[in-house]
Write a protein that holds these residues in place. Structure first.
Motif, PDB file in Angstrom:
ATOM      1  N   ASP A  85       0.812  -1.216   0.000  1.00  0.00           N
ATOM      2  CA  ASP A  85       0.000   0.000   0.000  1.00  0.00           C
ATOM      3  C   ASP A  85       0.848   1.270   0.000  1.00  0.00           C
ATOM      4  OD1 ASP A  85      -2.603  -1.270   0.142  1.00  0.00           O
ATOM      5  OD2 ASP A  85      -2.051  -1.851   2.188  1.00  0.00           O
ATOM      6  N   LEU A  86       2.128   1.138   0.278  1.00  0.00           N
ATOM      7  CA  LEU A  86       3.018   2.307   0.310  1.00  0.00           C
ATOM      8  C   LEU A  86       3.674   2.465  -1.053  1.00  0.00           C
ATOM      9  CD1 LEU A  86       4.386   4.555   2.037  1.00  0.00           C
ATOM     10  CD2 LEU A  86       6.209   2.890   2.507  1.00  0.00           C
ATOM     11  N   PRO A  87       3.378   3.571  -1.750  1.00  0.00           N
ATOM     12  CA  PRO A  87       3.953   3.753  -3.091  1.00  0.00           C
ATOM     13  C   PRO A  87       5.460   4.006  -3.022  1.00  0.00           C
ATOM     14  CG  PRO A  87       2.133   5.278  -2.682  1.00  0.00           C
ATOM     15  CD  PRO A  87       2.498   4.675  -1.373  1.00  0.00           C
ATOM     16  N   VAL A  88       6.132   3.721  -4.108  1.00  0.00           N
ATOM     17  CA  VAL A  88       7.538   4.106  -4.219  1.00  0.00           C
ATOM     18  C   VAL A  88       7.606   5.585  -4.605  1.00  0.00           C
ATOM     19  CG1 VAL A  88       8.300   1.795  -4.844  1.00  0.00           C
ATOM     20  CG2 VAL A  88       7.661   3.400  -6.646  1.00  0.00           C
ATOM     21  N   VAL A  89       8.726   6.190  -4.302  1.00  0.00           N
ATOM     22  CA  VAL A  89       8.962   7.598  -4.663  1.00  0.00           C
ATOM     23  C   VAL A  89       9.290   7.665  -6.149  1.00  0.00           C
ATOM     24  CG1 VAL A  89      10.427   9.612  -4.269  1.00  0.00           C
ATOM     25  CG2 VAL A  89       9.795   8.119  -2.345  1.00  0.00           C
ATOM     26  N   TYR A  90       8.632   8.589  -6.832  1.00  0.00           N
ATOM     27  CA  TYR A  90       8.907   8.749  -8.260  1.00  0.00           C
ATOM     28  C   TYR A  90      10.202   9.536  -8.431  1.00  0.00           C
ATOM     29  CZ  TYR A  90       8.403   9.867 -13.185  1.00  0.00           C
ATOM     30  OH  TYR A  90       8.618   9.991 -14.532  1.00  0.00           O
ATOM     31  N   LEU A  91      11.210   8.870  -9.018  1.00  0.00           N
ATOM     32  CA  LEU A  91      12.538   9.485  -9.179  1.00  0.00           C
ATOM     33  C   LEU A  91      12.787   9.955 -10.604  1.00  0.00           C
ATOM     34  CD1 LEU A  91      14.626   6.905  -7.106  1.00  0.00           C
ATOM     35  CD2 LEU A  91      13.734   9.119  -6.345  1.00  0.00           C
ATOM     36  N   GLY A  92      11.815   9.770 -11.472  1.00  0.00           N
ATOM     37  CA  GLY A  92      11.985  10.080 -12.892  1.00  0.00           C
ATOM     38  C   GLY A  92      11.765   8.828 -13.707  1.00  0.00           C
ATOM     39  N   LEU A  93      11.496   9.007 -14.980  1.00  0.00           N
ATOM     40  CA  LEU A  93      11.190   7.888 -15.858  1.00  0.00           C
ATOM     41  C   LEU A  93      12.356   6.901 -15.896  1.00  0.00           C
ATOM     42  CD1 LEU A  93       9.168   6.642 -17.844  1.00  0.00           C
ATOM     43  CD2 LEU A  93      10.330   7.932 -19.681  1.00  0.00           C
ATOM     44  N   ASP A  94      12.088   5.671 -15.454  1.00  0.00           N
ATOM     45  CA  ASP A  94      13.065   4.577 -15.458  1.00  0.00           C
ATOM     46  C   ASP A  94      14.272   4.867 -14.562  1.00  0.00           C
ATOM     47  OD1 ASP A  94      11.534   3.086 -17.257  1.00  0.00           O
ATOM     48  OD2 ASP A  94      12.466   4.092 -18.975  1.00  0.00           O
ATOM     49  N   ARG A  95      14.143   5.821 -13.677  1.00  0.00           N
ATOM     50  CA  ARG A  95      15.289   6.151 -12.810  1.00  0.00           C
ATOM     51  C   ARG A  95      15.227   5.349 -11.518  1.00  0.00           C
ATOM     52  NH1 ARG A  95      17.034   7.852 -16.617  1.00  0.00           N
ATOM     53  NH2 ARG A  95      18.258   6.007 -16.100  1.00  0.00           N
ATOM     54  N   SER A 151       7.275  14.584 -10.239  1.00  0.00           N
ATOM     55  CA  SER A 151       7.420  14.299 -11.677  1.00  0.00           C
ATOM     56  C   SER A 151       8.189  15.404 -12.385  1.00  0.00           C
ATOM     57  CB  SER A 151       6.051  14.115 -12.323  1.00  0.00           C
ATOM     58  OG  SER A 151       5.249  15.272 -12.160  1.00  0.00           O
ATOM     59  N   THR A 152       8.158  16.602 -11.780  1.00  0.00           N
ATOM     60  CA  THR A 152       8.900  17.716 -12.387  1.00  0.00           C
ATOM     61  C   THR A 152      10.147  18.080 -11.576  1.00  0.00           C
ATOM     62  OG1 THR A 152       7.541  19.324 -11.167  1.00  0.00           O
ATOM     63  CG2 THR A 152       6.790  18.677 -13.381  1.00  0.00           C
ATOM     64  N   LEU A 153      10.492  17.232 -10.613  1.00  0.00           N
ATOM     65  CA  LEU A 153      11.631  17.539  -9.738  1.00  0.00           C
ATOM     66  C   LEU A 153      12.927  17.530 -10.537  1.00  0.00           C
ATOM     67  CD1 LEU A 153      12.557  18.028  -6.780  1.00  0.00           C
ATOM     68  CD2 LEU A 153      12.866  15.554  -6.606  1.00  0.00           C
ATOM     69  N   ALA A 154      13.633  18.629 -10.484  1.00  0.00           N
ATOM     70  CA  ALA A 154      14.889  18.754 -11.224  1.00  0.00           C
ATOM     71  C   ALA A 154      16.026  18.090 -10.466  1.00  0.00           C
ATOM     72  CB  ALA A 154      15.205  20.228 -11.456  1.00  0.00           C
ATOM     73  N   THR A 155      17.024  17.685 -11.188  1.00  0.00           N
ATOM     74  CA  THR A 155      18.253  17.238 -10.534  1.00  0.00           C
ATOM     75  C   THR A 155      19.010  18.473 -10.037  1.00  0.00           C
ATOM     76  OG1 THR A 155      19.435  17.243 -12.641  1.00  0.00           O
ATOM     77  CG2 THR A 155      18.452  15.163 -11.925  1.00  0.00           C
ATOM     78  N   VAL A 156      19.846  18.263  -9.032  1.00  0.00           N
ATOM     79  CA  VAL A 156      20.634  19.358  -8.469  1.00  0.00           C
ATOM     80  C   VAL A 156      21.730  19.734  -9.457  1.00  0.00           C
ATOM     81  CG1 VAL A 156      22.134  20.048  -6.573  1.00  0.00           C
ATOM     82  CG2 VAL A 156      20.139  18.592  -6.132  1.00  0.00           C
ATOM     83  N   ASP A 157      21.848  21.017  -9.734  1.00  0.00           N
ATOM     84  CA  ASP A 157      22.891  21.518 -10.633  1.00  0.00           C
ATOM     85  C   ASP A 157      24.210  21.584  -9.864  1.00  0.00           C
ATOM     86  OD1 ASP A 157      24.523  22.726 -12.456  1.00  0.00           O
ATOM     87  OD2 ASP A 157      23.303  24.549 -12.677  1.00  0.00           O
ATOM     88  N   LEU A 158      25.108  20.657 -10.154  1.00  0.00           N
ATOM     89  CA  LEU A 158      26.395  20.572  -9.453  1.00  0.00           C
ATOM     90  C   LEU A 158      27.503  21.324 -10.174  1.00  0.00           C
ATOM     91  CD1 LEU A 158      26.237  16.784  -8.507  1.00  0.00           C
ATOM     92  CD2 LEU A 158      25.662  18.753  -7.069  1.00  0.00           C
ATOM     93  N   GLY A 159      27.155  21.991 -11.300  1.00  0.00           N
ATOM     94  CA  GLY A 159      28.172  22.719 -12.047  1.00  0.00           C
ATOM     95  C   GLY A 159      28.853  21.827 -13.064  1.00  0.00           C
ATOM     96  N   SER A 160      29.848  22.372 -13.704  1.00  0.00           N
ATOM     97  CA  SER A 160      30.505  21.653 -14.789  1.00  0.00           C
ATOM     98  C   SER A 160      32.008  21.666 -14.615  1.00  0.00           C
ATOM     99  CB  SER A 160      30.129  22.270 -16.140  1.00  0.00           C
ATOM    100  OG  SER A 160      30.522  23.643 -16.167  1.00  0.00           O
ATOM    101  N   SER A 161      32.638  20.693 -15.262  1.00  0.00           N
ATOM    102  CA  SER A 161      34.098  20.626 -15.314  1.00  0.00           C
ATOM    103  C   SER A 161      34.522  20.684 -16.763  1.00  0.00           C
ATOM    104  CB  SER A 161      34.579  19.326 -14.665  1.00  0.00           C
ATOM    105  OG  SER A 161      34.159  18.209 -15.431  1.00  0.00           O
ATOM    106  N   LEU A 162      35.797  20.489 -17.025  1.00  0.00           N
ATOM    107  CA  LEU A 162      36.289  20.535 -18.399  1.00  0.00           C
ATOM    108  C   LEU A 162      35.735  19.400 -19.235  1.00  0.00           C
ATOM    109  CD1 LEU A 162      40.035  21.486 -17.744  1.00  0.00           C
ATOM    110  CD2 LEU A 162      38.159  22.975 -18.482  1.00  0.00           C
ATOM    111  N   THR A 163      35.276  18.343 -18.579  1.00  0.00           N
ATOM    112  CA  THR A 163      34.792  17.170 -19.307  1.00  0.00           C
ATOM    113  C   THR A 163      33.274  17.068 -19.352  1.00  0.00           C
ATOM    114  OG1 THR A 163      34.973  15.842 -17.296  1.00  0.00           O
ATOM    115  CG2 THR A 163      36.895  15.882 -18.751  1.00  0.00           C
ATOM    116  N   GLY A 164      32.556  18.031 -18.784  1.00  0.00           N
ATOM    117  CA  GLY A 164      31.106  17.985 -18.808  1.00  0.00           C
ATOM    118  C   GLY A 164      30.506  18.308 -17.461  1.00  0.00           C
TER     119      GLY A 164
END
Length: 906
Positions: free
Chosen positions: A278-288, A336-349
């Protein structure tokens, strides 16, 4: 808080047990996750499974039998902390710190918990909500394991993981079942019980009476994160389920209380039919799915299978890292619209995360390039940005606008520190260095939770400039250790592992070598970093005499050693050809010269006594100098040597040990000297008023012509017996025999011979032939023996210590002033071992020939001293009992006896 994460003992029962597990000399944390941070305290597991805790201790959560905070001063830092006593032979595999309690998963897969227990979070069914660990005799074997129930075969359940949070604890069992106990606020135990209930305090609440948390068909937890009033589980499928308080969207179910409402109508786990399928799982994103999970006070974060980060729940300080302070997880479509945390970028992405930890209202990650970023509340510097500004509450403060935390370089190189793991507490953060496996902590240092013992002006680290990077010390701050030590008359010297020497205690004659006459160790701010080195480098051993000290040092441009001495010199003890003291005036130590013992002669070993010193030279000969009132120099007269010109060097005769005899070792006592010869026999000379020469009479030897050489008999040690080592005390002598037994002879007025009577031995014609060995206990033998002023100590084959003889200053370390060895029933198994602290054993034991003091070099290469404490000779102002001495009263030994603070390595 890794927010991921009546005990009726007999007060007289011994709390130590047999010490079958030994901690390593260099303490390194066990590995990833071995440091855990509670709301106001921190715990770590070190190699070997040994646990130390520091910080707030109001409820006994440090497990040290009191309520004293640790880490708040230099005297209570990590290095000086005792290990938590987990029971006889028990060590820890995992540690979990809650709000004000601590739990350990032991090596036998059982669980023990201690500290605050108002909600039953210790799981001990005490029916009195008693805290545990805040009183003596509550830990060790007196602390029961948590009853986890039995499996289908009737065998006790064991645990494979342990989790603790605010007033609650969970264990993941061997069959993958999850059991939780403690506070059930808003249903956070997931048992369908009303929100005000607690579990674990009353009888019939634990064991088989405690049901497992129902997570649904085919589902089980691999990791649990416990927050203030909710829990989340990372499941075997990589999915996440949360239950408990849902007021701020903490459960991520998009069916919580609308923003602004105070209702708990959508909490889960506080009523039947809300758990399991009866306890739903947390929606983490499509197939995440998720790889890691953590929870703070009111928020939850995961690392996704893509190594991105998502957070939901409370967000008052920007702890979700979404550029605002709005809660997430409450209203429709927020997950469903929860964004991922923006951790910034490095030289490789774009950056991704390798590890994550949520504290009270802040979150930290270890990035893909091993750098660290933190966001959320920062009033105490928990983010480590050398300011008090929160991050994550505005878009500009995240992404590339969020700086990296500067934790400095690796301790052994100039390369950046690479984190092994990270932990976050209520208002502090810790990271483990993957190299040394030491750790650094920053944020609030209230109650000593950072473990530095070096207070800052505001009680915080990381909120002001100049506090991070290499300025942030490792919590195990590299406290210096020793490889040898020696005890004189109320002073002692340590041979440091770095090769130098530090001395402390009485200093009227400059015997500390600090170029003054000021004693050290009896006042605050005299030990540790405040105690200067006497000598630096190239030292191979150190010796402390009555009022002088000596060291063997490498000769210039040579691998051979010479001897140099400082301190009192009125009888020539320093061997300088005059009677001037050295070490009490400026410039004297830098110009200290080697003692001249003959052309091209070097020294292999040496010993110093009451006023004389002796050296074994490279050719096996022995030379002695200094006081000679009883012939202890072995030169056929009573003239002192070394206090006048022309008395040293080639002019100083070697002692005649007999035809073709040389020496392996020499020991200088109060007024006599003994040598271990090349054929493993023993010869002694000098004062003999109590038979200490072992020759069956009371006649001195060596003070007249014709008494040395072939005329001096060897000491009868028993049929077929030889010696491995010799130790000359003030008026008695002891030998370690070839079979590792101990024999002692000479003065015995205080039982120092360990024979169960007070009759001198060695002064009568048949004494030596009838001399028994010292009874050390069934099956016990000795590794070393040390004869002191009126007492004796032995290092046993199991690396424990036993002492006997005079005890008026507590020099035996037995919590009283009663002598041992004076009567029947005091030796053998009835003679207690010296309590060095939980898990501690010894590498060496040393007694003073001229004062009632004993010191031990521990297996950690630290030093503990006990007995008479005049002028700081023990390296501390005292032990807090009725006297300043240590070892003469209850609760002065074991973990209560502090190690000598030698300061930090340079």
């Amino acid at each position: 808080m890794s927010l991921v994460a009546a005990c009726t003992a007999d007060p007289g029962a011994e709390d130590l047990g047999e010490l079958t597990s030994i901690a390593p000399a260099e303490l390194r944390v066990l590995g990833p996750g071995s440091v855990d941070t509670g709301a106001r305290h921190t715990c770590a597991i070190f190699e070997g499974g040994f646990v130390k805790c520091w910080g707030d201790n109001a409820y006994g959560q440090l497990g040290l039998g009191d309520t004293l905070d640790r880490g708040v001063s230099a005297a209570t830092t990590y290095d000086d902390l005792p290990f938590v006593n987990l029971g006889t032979g028990r060590t820890a595999k995992a540690i979990a710190t809650g709000g004000d309690h601590t739990c350990a998963l032991l090596d036998d897969d059982t669980v023990k918990c201690w500290g605050y227990n108002a909600s039953g979070q210790l799981g001990l069914e005490l029916e009195s909500y008693l805290n545990i660990g805040d009183q003596p005799y509550e830990m060790g074997d007196n602390l029961p394991t948590v009853d986890l129930g039995t499996n289908g075969l009737g065998a006790p359940h064991t645990a494979k993981a342990i989790f603790a949070g605010h007033n609650a604890t969970c264990a993941l069992l061997e069959d993958d079942a999850l059991k939780c106990w403690g506070s059930n606020n808003y249903g956070k135990l997931g048992l369908g019980l009303p929100y005000w209930t607690t579990v674990g305090s009353l009888s019939s609440e634990m064991g088989d009476d405690l049901p497992a948390v129902d997570l649904g068909t085919g589902l089980f937890a691999t990791r649990v994160a416990i927050a203030n009033d909710h829990m989340c589980a990372l499941l075997n499928t990589g999915e996440v389920k949360c239950w408990g308080d849902n007021e701020d969207g903490n459960l991520g179910l998009m069916s919580g209380t609308p923003t602004g409402s105070d209702s708990h109508a959508f909490d889960r786990g506080d009523a039947p039919g809300e758990m399991g399928d009866d306890l739903p799982v947390v929606y983490l994103g499509l197939d995440r799915t998720a790889k890691a999970i953590t929870a703070g006070y009111n928020h939850t974060c995961v690392i996704l299978d893509t190594d991105e980060v998502k957070c939901w729940g409370g967000n008052e300080a920007g702890e979700l890292g979404l550029g605002d302070t709005n809660e997430r997880g409450n209203d429709a479509n927020e997950m469903s619209t929860l964004a991922t945390v923006d951790l910034g970028s490095s030289l490789t992405g774009d950056h991704t995360a390798k590890a994550i930890a949520a504290g009270g209202n802040h979150t930290c990650v270890v990035l893909d390039d091993d750098r660290i970023k933190c966001w959320g509340s920062n009033s105490s510097g928990a983010l480590g940005y050398e300011d008090g500004n929160q991050r994550g509450h505005t878009a500009a403060s995240m992404g590339d606008g969020l700086p990296y935390v500067d934790v400095g370089t690796d301790i052994d190189s100039e390369d950046p520190l690479i984190p092994l793991s990270i932990a976050a507490g209520g208002e502090h953060t810790c990271v483990i260095d993957s190299g040394k496996r030491w750790f650094k902590c920053w944020g609030s240092d209230q109650d000593g939770r950072l473990g530095f013992g070096i207070p800052t002006d505001d009680g915080r680290r990381g909120d002001d400039s100049g506090e991070m990077g290499n300025a942030l010390p490792y919590t195990p701050a590299g406290s210096q250790t020793a490889q040898g030590l020696s005890v004189g008359r109320n002073h002692a010297c340590a041979h440091l592992t770095t090769g130098g020497v530090k001395c402390w205690g009485y200093n009227a004659s400059g015997q500390l070598g600090l170029e003054d006459n000021v004693s050290r160790g009896d006042q605050p701010y005299e030990m540790g970093v405040y105690l200067s080195n006497t000598l630096i480098g190239d030292v191979t051993s150190v010796m402390a005499g009555s009022h002088f000290s000596c060291a063997l040092k490498l000769l210039p441009s040579s691998s051979q050693t010479g001897i140099t001495c400082w301190g009192a010199n009125y009888v020539g003890s320093l061997g300088t050809g005059n009677a001037a003291t050295l070490g009490d005036n400026a410039g004297e130590m830098a110009s200290l010269d080697f003692i001249h013992l003959g052309a091209e002669r070097t020294v292999t070993s040496a010993s110093v006594g009451n006023g004389h010193a002796c050296a074994v030279l490279d050719d096996g000969s022995v030379k002695c100098w200094g006081f000679n009132g009883s012939g202890q120099l072995g030169l056929g007269d009573k003239d002192n040597r070394g206090d006048g010109s022309g008395e040293m060097g080639d002019t100083l005769d070697a002692i005649d040990l007999g035809p073709d005899r040389t020496a392996k070792a020499v020991s200088a006592g109060g007024g006599h000297t003994c040598a271990l010869l090349d054929d493993d026999t023993v010869k002694c000379w000098g004062e003999n008023n109590h038979g200490q020469l072992g020759l069956g009479d009371e006649s001195d030897r060596g003070d007249a012509l014709g008494e040395m050489g072939a005329s001096l008999p060897t000491v009868p040690l028993g049929a077929g017996r030889t010696a491995k080592a010799i130790s000359a005390g003030y008026d008695h002598t002891c030998a370690l025999l070839d079979n590792n037994a101990v024999k002692c002879w000479g003065k015995n007025g205080y039982g120092q011979l360990g024979l169960g009577h007070t009759n001198d031995m060695g002064d009568g014609p048949n004494d030596m032939s009838m001399l028994p060995t010292v009874h050390l206990g069934p099956g016990r033998t000795a590794k070393a023996v040390s004869a002191g002023e009126d007492h004796t100590c032995a290092l046993l084959d199991d690396d424990t210590i036993k002492c006997w003889g005079r005890n008026d200053r507590g020099q035996l370390g037995l919590h009283d002033t009663s002598p041992r060895g004076i009567g029947t029933g005091q030796m053998g198994s009835l003679l207690p071992r010296v309590d060095l602290g939980f898990g501690r054993t010894a590498r060496a034991v040393v007694t003073s020939v001229t004062s009632p003091v004993t010191c031990a070099l521990l297996d950690t290469n630290q030093i503990k001293c006990w007995g008479e404490n005049l002028s700081g000779g023990l390296g501390s102002p005292g032990c807090g009992g009725a006297t300043a001495h240590c070892g003469d009263d209850h609760f002065e030994m074991g973990d209560n006896l502090k190690v000598v603070d030698l300061g930090f390595e340079d």
